[in-house]
Design an enzyme around this catalytic site. Structure first.
Site, PDB file in Angstrom:
ATOM      1  N   ASP A  51     -35.878  53.798  87.345  1.00  0.00           N
ATOM      2  CA  ASP A  51     -36.211  55.059  88.007  1.00  0.00           C
ATOM      3  C   ASP A  51     -36.081  56.275  87.102  1.00  0.00           C
ATOM      4  OD1 ASP A  51     -37.118  54.216  90.565  1.00  0.00           O
ATOM      5  OD2 ASP A  51     -35.081  53.698  91.093  1.00  0.00           O
TER       6      ASP A  51
ATOM      7  N   TYR B 255     -37.033  55.505  98.244  1.00  0.00           N
ATOM      8  CA  TYR B 255     -35.591  55.694  98.162  1.00  0.00           C
ATOM      9  C   TYR B 255     -35.204  57.114  97.797  1.00  0.00           C
ATOM     10  CZ  TYR B 255     -33.067  51.293  98.663  1.00  0.00           C
ATOM     11  OH  TYR B 255     -32.466  50.170  99.163  1.00  0.00           O
TER      12      TYR B 255
END
Lengths: 686, 686
Positions: free
Chosen positions: A321, A405
């Site tokens: 990420d 998320y």
């Protein structure tokens, strides 16, 4: 213009523009496709000289030109280029092709453009047409008759082959009620087109398995509504709001206890600089407590999220990420009274778009104080007198949204020299289509036709240590039974500490059952009380590391995720645990290379890399939005001071804290008043 | 009088008096030496009938007489007696000798009397005389010339022999500056008399080793002052108080969100009763969330603190702080704005003195709400709209002072069905004399002439589970790699859950590297979404258990401390992990007997015992008072609900939370105003 900036201040709009301008001048504006522009740290050797003079005030601060880096493609083709620019002196230091096959990170603007392109592509439209959405609708109790629409969610492509060396995107497709806030994660579709990232060229259509094995059905069928699971107040069906949540107001009538001067923060003995950046979200620099140095630089530097569903193409779901996207790029703009309470200071992030223009993301960091119960207490039972101090904390918070998320990163400072590194995972589970009644041992059904696969989150925090000086040593202490039946252990109850010193760069294995504790000590600074070197410890919970086979790409790309603690010798530009370029990477070019077992790391400039891991088998309570799951570890002084450094914290008292008895408050709350003074509204006419 | 009480309400003064009166009538007032009187839980079978009718309102509540138990000695001699009294009907149900050699717990009044007796005893006075304290003094910068005085600190005697079966006390002796708040733990003396607890008879003088081996010097020498390490503001030498800690005021203008009705608490979907008691501090009963049952009873039930210093007599330092003393007996009276902030509700504890008279310890429990950051967040990046909820928590707190140490026990409830069990260890380290320059691997020097030995804290929390009904099953789930090269795992990234069901009473071994997770499930209640049984999980950090040799008394007395999780079949009166009587015990008469591997615990009335462990090698920052060390674990729903149970929590907004920008607050704080409204004082004339 940049001369007034501190060496650690974040990149400015001007610096982004200068970087882009110089590169446009060299390559031609129309050819450039920027991916990332940001500030580059100064060489540490120069920076340390600068910091030393800054702190002690002797001499003139050295001139350290500010530098940026830029990643870009030319003509939307490989290779990826990387340039380093001296923006103070407005010159390109270097600009060259990255090694063959290197894929750059994703840029939010590009991904947004791709979403549009995917949704317009004839192959995708043809597949959507088969759903026959015109003929289905849902009778929503509040919204009335409402149709369905398709959503595209581009994902990093991952890796399963040494051949995929051009930037690609896996577009997971979802459906949702035709309301902007409807939850598309509730209806995953069964087809997933793959596109080239730069050219938007369609590569192929993947079809998704939805049963217990790897098989899938290629025929997209008309959609038969199963119901959705919604979280947004505008779409949720059961609109009952929980009652009796009364306001709890945090006010600081005399202002904040911290001070902010540019990037410099001071609070309760702490001093450091906070600088936002696009990749890490933010980094701390030059961290001191009570006048003694602790860290040169601290940041979350990477997170990989490998999924445990092996059915193709899900096996390629492994996000990095930070390296693939960037926690600054994906940072939320935080709002007063929403993400932070009390007196709140915000910082902004600046990134570049694909044309090289600066983009402001406002308020990506919020900083505030909070009370978190008791710091220390002792009652002298002989006098019945109590010494009680409240635990005030200073919190630096950022929140990154990586598609589904959210990651809330909190660095929390206490008044006694400790840092809590806390990550709260929230947001929405990444979901997959599921056949009715298909129960597996690698995913959890979270709604009709939808399942959430098991996965892991493995975050790397990098601590460039400077514990009481530049030369540090990493040790680990185990606690083991004393040898039995010794004179000092006649009754076999004794235990003792066994210390192991890290001599070479490498990793430490976990050992919770000997209470293994990692410490960074300074062998040149002996604590006059303990007669041992001063230190700081890393109190990390024992956790399962990456589960995938060592032979898998998941592990080859994220070697750092196999161990909890790594130690390297400091080198400029070694900042990211899995290496500089992670998107579609084949191997970990970070710790797997740097923690080579050869560099001496004893009593020198050492760097500690701490992997915080969470194995995450979803539960239904985490859908359609997930109550924060906490991951945290502590960094605390371990005989660094000669005694408790918080003895100077004022004792708690209610003149200061103004709390009230439940009985008084409930009475007070009953009176018709807009007074803000709880507990006294019936007694006062003011 | 007692008929209006709820079956779980704590003992009343009247009930204590009734108990004592009945026993005095039987045995003769002058003969009785009471050690403990408290309420006894009703038989569970009856209680469940009562609770069922109470909840559903069908039928008349059954009559369940309130019962107490009493521990006492007659004529200050062994044996220890235990009586059970039906206080509702004012009759002794049973009163008999406990098994031979059973030693009762300590009573604070008795210990205080012993302290006085020890300090007056000629043998002790003779030893103190050798210190020649008349001839030494200290020139304190604020207090002026100040002398020294001796303090006695009685300790539970522990065990090292099967013969020590009468109640005894080990009196550790200290010195301190002659100020009531001076820190005696800074000057441990080298002699330690042993006394009989009941008769105050001198047994022998122990001398303490202060070097690397077990040897000691028997000659008490004149005291040569080395300096002390002080924590109390009246005695501390460096009086500088930390500046810039501005008020952070938590106000609840509309009152608390919780309601209190006798022992019944309701808050944000939670319902339970809180009852104080002398042994555990408090217990929760009849815990429900959102209308579904979770637990019949929850309490911290024991803590043992074994020390790792094997040099006699230190090897006997093994406290059982609940069984030997009681967390209610040693509970602090908590003060408004000091131990809890906001709107605070207090509960009291009642204990009996050695005459059987009730003693009120006011405000031993404080209950309040706190904000702890974000509950959940999701930003829809397509609309840029965010759903954000704050995490409000409800906290039940008690603090026990066991001589030197303080233990802060917090049960923290969130709005989504989770409980955080949090213990903060604070107070003062137990210290021992140390020769100058004596550095060991089993203790940490914390000041001149004083060292703090390594030790452990092992707490047992008992959860009488009632997850969605009376019959529960304990399972543990491991997360393991999928078999390689299967069709569904062609790329070897897959992992899956492996479930093991506890069929028989016993323990579960820790396995952090398979992310082993303990769950209590209800096999009779299938989650309609997951199609699996509903459950709650215990998220416990992997920790080192008791280190001492299995052959040692430390372990024989505390078998429970060898494992993290135990499961037993419910039986009335099985409440305390190490057994009912721990003081000078020879063996664990609790879990080592009850978790017998024979009782079926599947789909029945099960009890879970969770051991929370901390290996504690002290650091200098923990002296002269210790910043709270956190131990905690979570109990959270694991597919118990069909979706996030907190979707009805209102979204965060600043009309509700009234936070302010740093810049505004700092400006506001500068204006001369007594207004409580930060951020607006310069703009408003109100």
């Amino acid at each position: 213009m940049t001369s007034k900036l501190h060496i650690f201040d974040p990149v400015t709009d001007t610096e982004i523009r200068t970087t882009a301008k110089l590169l446009k001048d060299r390559y031609g504006e129309s050819r450039l496709h920027f991916i990332q522009i940001d500030r580059l740290d100064p060489p540490k050797k120069q920076a340390l000289q600068y910091l030393d003079i800054e702190r002690h005030g002797h001499g003139t601060l050295p001139y350290i030109p500010r530098r940026t880096y830029a990643y870009f493609y030319l003509d939307d083709k490989m290779p990826l280029y990387k340039a380093i620019v001296n923006v103070s002196d407005r010159r390109i230091v270097a600009s060259q092709e990255t090694p063959e096959g290197t894929v750059g990170p994703l840029l939010p603007d590009d991904v947004a453009e791709l979403e549009v392109a995917v949704m317009k592509h004839p192959v995708v439209l043809a597949e959507i047409a088969k759903l026959k959405l015109d003929s289905v609708s849902y009778d929503h109790p509040r919204l009335g008759k409402i149709g369905y629409e398709v959503v595209c969610e581009p994902w990093m492509y991952g890796t399963d082959s040494p051949h995929d060396k051009i930037p690609m995107i896996q577009a997971y497709m979802y459906m949702k009620l035709a309301h902007p806030e409807a939850n598309h994660y509730s209806i995953p579709l069964r087809f997933s087109p793959v596109f080239e990232y730069l050219t938007h060229k369609f590569v192929r259509m993947d079809y998704l398995p939805a049963g217990a094995d790897e098989k899938f059905v290629q025929d997209t069928l008309p959609y038969a509504p199963l119901g959705t699971v919604e979280y947004h107040p505008e779409v949720i069906e059961d609109t009952s709001v929980r009652e009796n949540l009364k306001p709890l107001i945090i006010s600081q009538p005399e202002g904040a206890s911290f001070t902010v001067d540019g990037s410099k923060i001071t609070w309760q003995g702490w001093e450091f600089r906070v600088a936002t950046n696009v990749r890490e979200g933010f980094a701390l620099y030059d961290v001191f407590f009570k006048g003694r140095s602790l860290f040169y630089r601290v940041a979350l530097n990477e997170m990989t999220v490998p999924y445990g569903d092996g059915r193709p193409p899900f096996h390629r779901k492994q996000a990095f990420d930070l390296g693939d996207c960037g926690f600054g790029n994906t940072a939320n703009s935080l709002a007063l009274g929403c993400h932070c309470l009390g007196v709140v200071k915000y910082l902004d992030t600046r990134r570049a778009d694909n044309k090289g223009n600066p983009v402001l993301i406002p308020s990506t960091i919020c900083m505030h104080e909070q009370d978190y119960g008791l710091l220390y207490v002792h009652k002298n039972y002989r006098t019945d007198h109590t010494v009680t101090t409240r635990r005030r904390e200073f919190v630096i918070q950022t929140i990154a949204t990586v598609a589904n998320y959210e990651y809330i990163v909190n660095l929390i400072f206490d008044q006694a020299g400790a840092i809590t590194v806390q990550v709260r995972a929230t947001g929405i589970l990444s979901t997959m289509p599921n056949d009715e009644g298909n129960v597996t041992d690698f995913s959890t059904i979270v709604g009709p036709g939808v399942t959430a696969p098991f996965h892991q989150h493995l975050l790397s925090f990098r601590f460039d240590t400077r514990i009481d000086g530049d030369n540090n040593t990493v040790v680990y202490d185990d606690y083991v039974p004393m040898e039995e039946n010794l004179a000092i252990n006649k009754y076999n109850v004794g235990f003792r500490q066994e210390r192991t010193i890290m001599e070479k760069s490498g990793f430490v294995d976990q050992s919770p059952f000997t209470n293994r504790t990692y410490k960074v000590i300074n062998e040149n600074s002996i604590n006059p009380v303990t007669l041992k070197p001063v230190g700081y410890k890393f109190e990390m919970p024992a956790k399962q590391m990456i589960i995938a086979s060592p032979a898998s790409y998941n592990v080859k790309r994220a070697t750092y995720a196999t161990k909890q603690l790594w130690v390297t010798k400091y080198k400029d530009d070694q900042l990211y645990a899995a290496g500089e370029f992670t998107n579609q990477s084949q191997v970990d070019s970070g710790l797997s290379v740097w923690a080579n077992g050869e560099d001496s790391v004893r009593n020198t400039d050492t760097v500690v890399w701490a992997t915080l891991a969470l194995t995450h088998p979803p539960v239904t309570e985490q859908f359609p939005v997930m109550t924060s799951d906490f991951l945290q570890f502590l960094v605390t002084p371990a005989s660094f001071f000669t005694k408790n450094p918080a003895l100077d914290v004022p004792l708690a008292n209610n003149n200061f804290n103004k709390s009230v008895y439940y009985e008084d408050a409930q009475k007070a709350a009953g009176c018709p008043s807009s007074s803000s003074s709880a507990g006294s509204c019936c007694k006062s006419n003011v």
